[in-house]
Design a protein around this motif. Sequence first.
Motif, short mmCIF file in Angstrom:
data_model
loop_
_atom_site.label_atom_id
_atom_site.label_comp_id
_atom_site.label_asym_id
_atom_site.label_seq_id
_atom_site.Cartn_x
_atom_site.Cartn_y
_atom_site.Cartn_z
N GLN A 71 -0.40 6.34 -6.93
CA GLN A 71 -1.11 7.12 -5.94
C GLN A 71 -0.97 8.61 -6.30
O GLN A 71 0.14 9.13 -6.41
CB GLN A 71 -0.54 6.88 -4.54
CG GLN A 71 -1.13 7.76 -3.46
CD GLN A 71 -2.61 7.47 -3.21
OE1 GLN A 71 -2.99 6.31 -3.06
NE2 GLN A 71 -3.43 8.51 -3.20
N ASN A 89 0.84 -1.20 0.00
CA ASN A 89 0.00 0.00 0.00
C ASN A 89 0.88 1.25 0.00
O ASN A 89 1.93 1.29 0.63
CB ASN A 89 -0.90 0.02 1.23
CG ASN A 89 -2.05 -0.96 1.11
OD1 ASN A 89 -2.10 -1.75 0.18
ND2 ASN A 89 -2.97 -0.92 2.06
N LYS A 95 0.89 -5.32 3.60
CA LYS A 95 -0.09 -6.01 4.43
C LYS A 95 -0.45 -7.39 3.88
O LYS A 95 -1.41 -8.01 4.33
CB LYS A 95 -1.34 -5.15 4.57
CG LYS A 95 -2.12 -4.95 3.27
CD LYS A 95 -3.40 -4.19 3.53
CE LYS A 95 -4.24 -4.07 2.25
NZ LYS A 95 -5.52 -3.36 2.49
#
Length: 244
Positions: free
Chosen positions: A129, A33, A59
């Motif tokens: 992102q 992430n 994660k």
Amino acid sequence: KKNIEKLRDAMKNIFFLLVLLSLAGTAFAGLPNIIVDTVIPQPVEPGKDLTIGITLFNKLDSETGPFSGVLEVRYPVILKSLSDDLAQINLCTGCTKKNTYFLSIDPAAISGTYPIYFREFSKNVEQKQEIDIKIQGKPNIIFSTNASDLANITPNSQFSVILYLANIGSGQARQIKIQPDSPLFAVLGGSVKSVDSLNPNRTSQLSFNFVSASSLEATSYAIPFKISYLDEQGNSLNTSQSLG
């Protein structure tokens, strides 16, 4: 018996297919992430520096495998340096990687929101992102005129002057007011002229009708002007300029 062997072969094929799909799924899900921790300062002024803090967090239930991360910038954002090179990294399960990017804003940039992107990628997959950079410029109001408007002025006479009001700054100016301030040159029809707003690199025209005093002598004069306006954050700015 042949049917049982065929069934076993089919089951083996299905098993290997599931393994391959599982491995492929792991490969395509092997990126951490992207967390944007800080963008400081926000907003930022043209010509100033800013820093961006990024955290990559894995994660997944397995390590990510080798991947790369890069901050992709575009005008007016300029990348100066970074705390660590993310050209080839690997994160274990639950691990994080922090990185800081040091940037600057082109001095000629105008106010607005400019998106840049952090991109991470491996051989099989990539993701981005978006990071919005808010730039807050400052207005700067000046004026000019045609020299011919100021020629052959005589005592106790009327003459008109067109001012070309320009915003040479990097932010929008609002509620602009301009007023001549000379006892020797009175203004007909009100001395205060206004413009609602003026964006960077834009101009506006204002016309003043003057009456010169009868006491004028044959010499050079300067008509001072008071200029006031608000920037985009509502701050009041005041300046002055003379018309010779």
